[in-house]
Scaffold this active site. Structure first.
Site, PDB file in Angstrom:
ATOM      1  N   CYS A   1       6.863   4.674 -12.381  1.00  0.00           N
ATOM      2  CA  CYS A   1       6.492   3.658 -11.396  1.00  0.00           C
ATOM      3  C   CYS A   1       5.006   3.363 -11.377  1.00  0.00           C
ATOM      4  O   CYS A   1       4.188   4.245 -11.266  1.00  0.00           O
ATOM      5  CB  CYS A   1       6.861   4.129  -9.993  1.00  0.00           C
TER       6      CYS A   1
ATOM      7  N   CYS B   1      15.814  -1.918 -11.760  1.00  0.00           N
ATOM      8  CA  CYS B   1      15.048  -1.166 -10.779  1.00  0.00           C
ATOM      9  C   CYS B   1      14.064  -2.128 -10.128  1.00  0.00           C
ATOM     10  O   CYS B   1      13.207  -2.702 -10.781  1.00  0.00           O
ATOM     11  CB  CYS B   1      14.328  -0.020 -11.491  1.00  0.00           C
TER      12      CYS B   1
ATOM     13  N   GLY C   1       7.059   1.278  -4.051  1.00  0.00           N
ATOM     14  CA  GLY C   1       7.188   1.039  -2.619  1.00  0.00           C
ATOM     15  C   GLY C   1       8.210   1.924  -1.943  1.00  0.00           C
ATOM     16  O   GLY C   1       9.048   2.549  -2.586  1.00  0.00           O
ATOM     17  N   GLU C   2       8.103   1.991  -0.617  1.00  0.00           N
ATOM     18  CA  GLU C   2       9.056   2.758   0.191  1.00  0.00           C
ATOM     19  C   GLU C   2       9.945   1.760   0.940  1.00  0.00           C
ATOM     20  O   GLU C   2       9.503   1.142   1.909  1.00  0.00           O
ATOM     21  CB  GLU C   2       8.294   3.670   1.161  1.00  0.00           C
TER      22      GLU C   2
ATOM     23  N   ASN D   1       7.623  12.104 -15.522  1.00  0.00           N
ATOM     24  CA  ASN D   1       6.903  11.226 -16.438  1.00  0.00           C
ATOM     25  C   ASN D   1       5.432  11.525 -16.206  1.00  0.00           C
ATOM     26  O   ASN D   1       4.909  11.173 -15.150  1.00  0.00           O
ATOM     27  CB  ASN D   1       7.126   9.756 -16.082  1.00  0.00           C
TER      28      ASN D   1
ATOM     29  N   CYS E   1       2.076   1.126  -2.869  1.00  0.00           N
ATOM     30  CA  CYS E   1       2.787   2.017  -1.950  1.00  0.00           C
ATOM     31  C   CYS E   1       1.747   2.823  -1.185  1.00  0.00           C
ATOM     32  O   CYS E   1       0.686   3.133  -1.723  1.00  0.00           O
ATOM     33  CB  CYS E   1       3.692   2.967  -2.753  1.00  0.00           C
TER      34      CYS E   1
ATOM     35  N   SER F   1      14.423  11.311  -2.236  1.00  0.00           N
ATOM     36  CA  SER F   1      13.487  12.021  -3.115  1.00  0.00           C
ATOM     37  C   SER F   1      13.084  13.323  -2.446  1.00  0.00           C
ATOM     38  O   SER F   1      12.465  13.311  -1.387  1.00  0.00           O
ATOM     39  CB  SER F   1      12.254  11.153  -3.374  1.00  0.00           C
ATOM     40  N   LEU F   2      13.459  14.416  -3.058  1.00  0.00           N
ATOM     41  CA  LEU F   2      13.233  15.730  -2.435  1.00  0.00           C
ATOM     42  C   LEU F   2      12.056  16.455  -3.084  1.00  0.00           C
ATOM     43  O   LEU F   2      11.076  16.755  -2.437  1.00  0.00           O
ATOM     44  CB  LEU F   2      14.513  16.557  -2.548  1.00  0.00           C
ATOM     45  N   HIS F   3      12.222  16.771  -4.359  1.00  0.00           N
ATOM     46  CA  HIS F   3      11.145  17.292  -5.214  1.00  0.00           C
ATOM     47  C   HIS F   3      10.644  18.699  -4.901  1.00  0.00           C
ATOM     48  O   HIS F   3       9.873  19.255  -5.678  1.00  0.00           O
ATOM     49  CB  HIS F   3       9.949  16.334  -5.267  1.00  0.00           C
TER      50      HIS F   3
ATOM     51  N   CYS G   1       2.893  10.265  -8.260  1.00  0.00           N
ATOM     52  CA  CYS G   1       3.356   8.893  -8.476  1.00  0.00           C
ATOM     53  C   CYS G   1       2.199   7.920  -8.705  1.00  0.00           C
ATOM     54  O   CYS G   1       1.220   7.910  -7.965  1.00  0.00           O
ATOM     55  CB  CYS G   1       4.183   8.445  -7.271  1.00  0.00           C
TER      56      CYS G   1
ATOM     57  N   GLU H   1       6.326  -4.490 -10.539  1.00  0.00           N
ATOM     58  CA  GLU H   1       7.100  -4.107 -11.716  1.00  0.00           C
ATOM     59  C   GLU H   1       8.594  -4.129 -11.419  1.00  0.00           C
ATOM     60  O   GLU H   1       9.030  -3.708 -10.355  1.00  0.00           O
ATOM     61  CB  GLU H   1       6.718  -2.687 -12.131  1.00  0.00           C
TER      62      GLU H   1
ATOM     63  N   SER I   1      16.554   4.087  -2.668  1.00  0.00           N
ATOM     64  CA  SER I   1      15.907   5.392  -2.789  1.00  0.00           C
ATOM     65  C   SER I   1      14.768   5.515  -1.781  1.00  0.00           C
ATOM     66  O   SER I   1      13.930   4.625  -1.661  1.00  0.00           O
ATOM     67  CB  SER I   1      15.358   5.544  -4.214  1.00  0.00           C
TER      68      SER I   1
ATOM     69  N   CYS J   1       2.437  10.022  -2.574  1.00  0.00           N
ATOM     70  CA  CYS J   1       3.040  11.129  -3.340  1.00  0.00           C
ATOM     71  C   CYS J   1       2.125  11.498  -4.523  1.00  0.00           C
ATOM     72  O   CYS J   1       1.639  10.622  -5.235  1.00  0.00           O
ATOM     73  CB  CYS J   1       4.429  10.743  -3.840  1.00  0.00           C
TER      74      CYS J   1
HETATM   75  N1  SAH Z   1       9.679   5.449  -2.235  1.00  0.00           N
HETATM   76  C1  SAH Z   1      11.009   5.633  -2.720  1.00  0.00           C
HETATM   77  C2  SAH Z   1      11.368   4.772  -3.920  1.00  0.00           C
HETATM   78  C3  SAH Z   1      10.335   4.609  -4.986  1.00  0.00           C
HETATM   79  S1  SAH Z   1       9.986   6.039  -5.974  1.00  0.00           S
HETATM   80  C4  SAH Z   1      11.255   7.097  -3.016  1.00  0.00           C
HETATM   81  O1  SAH Z   1      10.346   7.904  -2.858  1.00  0.00           O
HETATM   82  O2  SAH Z   1      12.362   7.460  -3.365  1.00  0.00           O
HETATM   83  C5  SAH Z   1      11.434   6.165  -6.953  1.00  0.00           C
HETATM   84  C6  SAH Z   1      11.614   7.514  -7.618  1.00  0.00           C
HETATM   85  O3  SAH Z   1      10.704   7.679  -8.700  1.00  0.00           O
HETATM   86  C7  SAH Z   1      11.378   8.652  -6.657  1.00  0.00           C
HETATM   87  O4  SAH Z   1      12.346   9.646  -6.763  1.00  0.00           O
HETATM   88  C8  SAH Z   1      10.042   9.130  -7.128  1.00  0.00           C
HETATM   89  O5  SAH Z   1       9.827  10.407  -6.689  1.00  0.00           O
HETATM   90  C9  SAH Z   1      10.148   8.951  -8.632  1.00  0.00           C
HETATM   91  N2  SAH Z   1       8.887   9.086  -9.341  1.00  0.00           N
HETATM   92  C10 SAH Z   1       7.673   8.693  -8.946  1.00  0.00           C
HETATM   93  N3  SAH Z   1       6.731   9.052  -9.838  1.00  0.00           N
HETATM   94  C11 SAH Z   1       7.375   9.691 -10.843  1.00  0.00           C
HETATM   95  C12 SAH Z   1       6.947  10.313 -12.051  1.00  0.00           C
HETATM   96  N4  SAH Z   1       5.685  10.356 -12.399  1.00  0.00           N
HETATM   97  N5  SAH Z   1       7.902  10.884 -12.823  1.00  0.00           N
HETATM   98  C13 SAH Z   1       9.203  10.849 -12.473  1.00  0.00           C
HETATM   99  N6  SAH Z   1       9.656  10.288 -11.358  1.00  0.00           N
HETATM  100  C14 SAH Z   1       8.747   9.713 -10.535  1.00  0.00           C
END
Ligand code: SAH
Length: 343
Positions: free
Chosen positions: A335, A104, A161-162, A292, A111, A216-218, A118, A91, A193, A115
């Site tokens: 994603c 993007c 992907g990472e 999302n 991936c 990405s912290l979360h 995701c 994508e 990212s 997470c």
């Molecule tokens: N692996 C890398 C880049 C891809 S994810 C990373 O983790 O940063 C890109 C961003 O989208 C990250 O911040 C990820 O946490 C976020 N993301 C993934 N799933 C999501 C969702 N369901 N809602 C909002 N953001 C999301």
């Protein structure tokens, strides 16, 4: 057959040497592939016929083809499922922002970070993408925009992907974007990212390329972060924050911490306070992203009140904070969701 789309000038020059062609032909070839976006050797009318014939016998210029597209109702966000020559698809998203066209880009097909929130990771990782395949995503959209007299202005490597576990390919891609013979983009218009692959954050800081880093912290503490992001068990929170701090100091670029807001999971004021403590004194900003919701998981966005309260708290603590504006939510731009539908 070798695919030369994504080849650097050095690689093209090596190819010329191997084919016993004059070296200066490499820059003509680069001009055709990248500046003029040629996909056929037949178009390259300043190259001798026998050279074109020779090239056709050993190489191809494969980019990517769109196999699905979704446009948001306001027409500002489009998501493409782009397929490479081996049938693998990823994508890529175009966001027409007030400050320019942002895309993007995916760095891997699928991936394997796992997470919990995701969609990209649900089917695991198929494979790394090459520099050429990341560039092909960029070109697909740039060609589209060219027809409207526009171009890609900023790039976020934030798709599936990472990127820091596909380090060499991602770095080649970023360098190619910057080369004058390719797109000539400034490093400052590129953001990478990561979920926090600590050793490679340090490696990136030493490359001498001032790309923006998003982490990405979360979650503001290890237990919850490990639950949401298994990679935290390898590279715990304090090591990630320290790497972010060191990246900022080495590159003088402000690091952005992405923080998905999930109702009743990580959106309390107590957690905002912990987050503020973690980032105190760092050249950093926070990007709050109301989750999302993915059909595969049962998590919800916090109410607007709670989002605002979280934001206000960080503001009060003088941490620069933005809340991600909703874009493309109606087209499942989270994603991996378009790709999953196809899988
Ligand atoms: N692996 C890398 C880049 C891809 S994810 C990373 O983790 O940063 C890109 C961003 O989208 C990250 O911040 C990820 O946490 C976020 N993301 C993934 N799933 C999501 C969702 N369901 N809602 C909002 N953001 C999301």
């Amino acid at each position: 057959m070798i695919n030369i789309f994504g080849y650097t000038m050095v690689q093209l020059t090596d190819l010329m040497i191997k084919l016993k062609l004059p070296k200066f032909r490499a820059s003509q070839l680069a001009n055709w592939i990248y500046q003029r976006a040629a996909v056929s050797f037949d178009d390259m009318n300043n190259l001798p016929k026998d050279m074109r014939q020779m090239l056709k016998e050993v190489c191809v210029i494969h980019r990517a083809a769109s196999v699905d597209q979704l446009d948001s109702s306001d027409g500002r966000t489009s998501k493409f499922l782009l397929e490479f020559s081996d049938g693998v698809a990823v994508e890529t998203v175009l966001m027409r922002q007030p400050y320019g066209n942002s895309i993007c880009v995916s760095s891997q097909a699928g991936c394997n970070m796992g997470c919990a929130f995701c969609a990209s990771t649900i089917h695991g990782m198929t494979r790394n993408l090459t520099a050429g395949e990341m560039l092909a995503q960029t070109f697909y959209i740039n060609e589209l925009l060219k027809k409207e007299g526009q171009k890609v202005d900023t790039i976020v490597i934030m798709g599936s992907g990472e990127p820091l576990t596909n380090y060499d390919n991602v770095l080649s891609y970023i360098r190619l974007l910057h080369e004058d013979y390719c797109l000539g983009m400034s490093y400052r218009s590129i953001t990478l990212s990561t979920s926090g692959i600590v050793p490679n954050i340090y490696k990136l800081a030493q490359e001498g390329i001032p790309v923006n880093l998003s982490i990405s912290l979360h979650a503001p503490e290890n237990e919850l972060r490990s639950e949401l992001m298994p990679i935290n068990k390898h590279y715990p929170l304090d090591t990630v924050i320290k790497a972010g701090r060191d990246y900022g100091e080495a590159t003088h670029r402000r690091v952005t911490y992405e923080y998905i807001l999930i109702a009743e999971v990580n959106d309390s004021i107590k957690q905002a306070k912990e987050l503020a403590e973690l980032l105190k004194g760092q050249l950093a900003s926070v990007n709050l992203i109301p989750i999302n919701p993915v059909t595969e998981r049962n998590w919800q966005r916090p109410s607007l009140d709670r989002i605002n309260a979280f934001e206000s708290y960080l503001n009060k603590k003088h941490i620069p904070v933005t809340v991600r504006r909703e874009m493309g939510n109606d087209i499942q731009a989270a994603c991996g969701q378009l790709r999953n539908k196809h899988i």
